[in-house]
Design a protein around this motif. Structure first.
Motif, PDB file in Angstrom:
ATOM      1  N   UNK A 192       0.842  -1.200   0.000  1.00  0.00           N
ATOM      2  CA  UNK A 192       0.000   0.000   0.000  1.00  0.00           C
ATOM      3  C   UNK A 192       0.880   1.254   0.000  1.00  0.00           C
ATOM      4  N   UNK A 193       0.599   2.154  -0.922  1.00  0.00           N
ATOM      5  CA  UNK A 193       1.312   3.414  -0.985  1.00  0.00           C
ATOM      6  C   UNK A 193       2.667   3.368  -1.668  1.00  0.00           C
ATOM      7  N   UNK A 194       3.174   2.179  -1.974  1.00  0.00           N
ATOM      8  CA  UNK A 194       4.468   2.072  -2.661  1.00  0.00           C
ATOM      9  C   UNK A 194       4.302   2.288  -4.156  1.00  0.00           C
ATOM     10  N   UNK A 195       5.394   2.676  -4.799  1.00  0.00           N
ATOM     11  CA  UNK A 195       5.386   2.872  -6.248  1.00  0.00           C
ATOM     12  C   UNK A 195       5.141   1.544  -6.956  1.00  0.00           C
ATOM     13  N   UNK A 196       4.510   1.633  -8.129  1.00  0.00           N
ATOM     14  CA  UNK A 196       4.304   0.451  -8.958  1.00  0.00           C
ATOM     15  C   UNK A 196       5.655  -0.046  -9.457  1.00  0.00           C
ATOM     16  N   UNK A 197       5.741  -1.346  -9.650  1.00  0.00           N
ATOM     17  CA  UNK A 197       6.950  -1.967 -10.189  1.00  0.00           C
ATOM     18  C   UNK A 197       6.586  -2.556 -11.552  1.00  0.00           C
ATOM     19  N   UNK A 198       7.222  -2.047 -12.600  1.00  0.00           N
ATOM     20  CA  UNK A 198       6.967  -2.539 -13.959  1.00  0.00           C
ATOM     21  C   UNK A 198       7.691  -3.862 -14.180  1.00  0.00           C
ATOM     22  N   UNK A 199       7.024  -4.782 -14.877  1.00  0.00           N
ATOM     23  CA  UNK A 199       7.559  -6.125 -15.123  1.00  0.00           C
ATOM     24  C   UNK A 199       7.486  -6.466 -16.608  1.00  0.00           C
ATOM     25  N   UNK A 200       8.340  -7.389 -17.028  1.00  0.00           N
ATOM     26  CA  UNK A 200       8.269  -7.927 -18.393  1.00  0.00           C
ATOM     27  C   UNK A 200       7.331  -9.114 -18.468  1.00  0.00           C
ATOM     28  N   UNK A 201       7.212  -9.842 -17.370  1.00  0.00           N
ATOM     29  CA  UNK A 201       6.301 -10.988 -17.289  1.00  0.00           C
ATOM     30  C   UNK A 201       5.953 -11.231 -15.830  1.00  0.00           C
ATOM     31  N   UNK A 202       4.888 -11.999 -15.606  1.00  0.00           N
ATOM     32  CA  UNK A 202       4.430 -12.261 -14.250  1.00  0.00           C
ATOM     33  C   UNK A 202       3.589 -13.536 -14.240  1.00  0.00           C
ATOM     34  N   UNK A 203       3.631 -14.235 -13.118  1.00  0.00           N
ATOM     35  CA  UNK A 203       2.736 -15.375 -12.908  1.00  0.00           C
ATOM     36  C   UNK A 203       1.457 -14.845 -12.258  1.00  0.00           C
ATOM     37  N   UNK A 204       0.335 -15.385 -12.697  1.00  0.00           N
ATOM     38  CA  UNK A 204      -0.962 -14.995 -12.145  1.00  0.00           C
ATOM     39  C   UNK A 204      -1.656 -16.254 -11.659  1.00  0.00           C
ATOM     40  N   UNK A 205      -2.169 -16.200 -10.424  1.00  0.00           N
ATOM     41  CA  UNK A 205      -2.803 -17.375  -9.819  1.00  0.00           C
ATOM     42  C   UNK A 205      -4.248 -17.091  -9.445  1.00  0.00           C
TER      43      UNK A 205
END
Length: 163
Positions: free
Chosen positions: A29-42
Motif C-alpha cells: 500500500x502506498x508504494x510505487x508500482x513496479x513494472x515487469x516484463x512478465x508475471x505469474x498470475x494465480x
C-alpha cells in the motif's frame, strides 16, 4: 434456447484482439508500482508480488486499462502523456475495447480472466494528477477481472475473448 437478439449478436461479435503493453504490481500500500516484463498470475491471489491478497471469489483480482485511454486522460488534462504506473492498474492493453469484454472470459497469454466490472478512479487521482484528475479519469479507469485459469503473462501477449 431462443435466438439471440440483433443487439446480443453485436455484443457477442468481437473478432479484434489486443496486446499487453505494460505490466505492473503494487508491492505494498502506498508504494510505487513496479513494472515487469512478465508475471505469474494465480487463481485467488492475482499477480505474484502484488499487494492484492484476496479470495478466490474476489472480483478485483486483476485490473486492466486501455493504452488508448491513457492518451484521452492526458488530453483532458492538457498533457502530452501520462505514465501507466500513475493509474495503479496491473495490465495495460492496446487494440481492444475492454468494455466489449463485459460478460465474457478472455485469454491473455497463458491466463484466462473473467470480466467482473469497471475499475472506477479513486480520489487519489486528484492528488496524483492535479485538479481535475479524478474527472479526467472517469469513464476511462479500466476494468476489474477474476482469475479463472492461472499461468504466465508477458509483454506482447495477445488479448482475446474466449469463444
Amino acid at each position: 434456447m431462443s435466438e439471440p437478439t440483433p443487439l446480443q449478436t453485436l455484443f457477442d461479435t468481437l473478432p479484434q484482439s489486443g496486446s499487453v503493453e505494460w505490466i505492473g504490481i503494487r508491492p505494498a500500500r502506498g508504494e510505487a508500482m513496479k513494472a515487469l516484463n512478465n508475471v505469474m498470475i494465480s487463481r485467488g491471489t492475482g499477480l505474484e508480488g502484488d499487494r492484492f491478497k484476496g479470495r478466490e471469489t474476489s472480483k478485483r483480482q486483476v485490473t486492466l486499462i486501455q493504452k488508448e485511454h491513457l492518451y484521452v486522460i492526458a488530453a483532458c488534462l492538457h498533457r502530452e502523456a501520462i505514465s501507466p504506473d500513475v493509474f495503479r492498474r496491473n495490465i495495460v492493453v492496446s487494440g481492444l475495447n475492454l468494455l466489449a469484454l463485459k460478460g465474457k472470459t478472455f485469454r491473455i497469454g497463458g491466463v484466462v480472466l473473467e470480466y467482473t466490472g469497471l475499475c472506477h478512479p479513486c480520489s487519489k487521482m486528484e492528488t496524483t494528477l492535479g485538479p481535475g484528475g479524478y474527472n479526467a479519469t472517469r469513464g476511462h479507469g479500466g476494468i476489474t477481472a477474476r482469475v479463472v485459469e492461472g499461468g504466465e503473462l508477458a509483454l506482447g501477449d495477445n488479448v482475446q475473448a474466449c469463444s
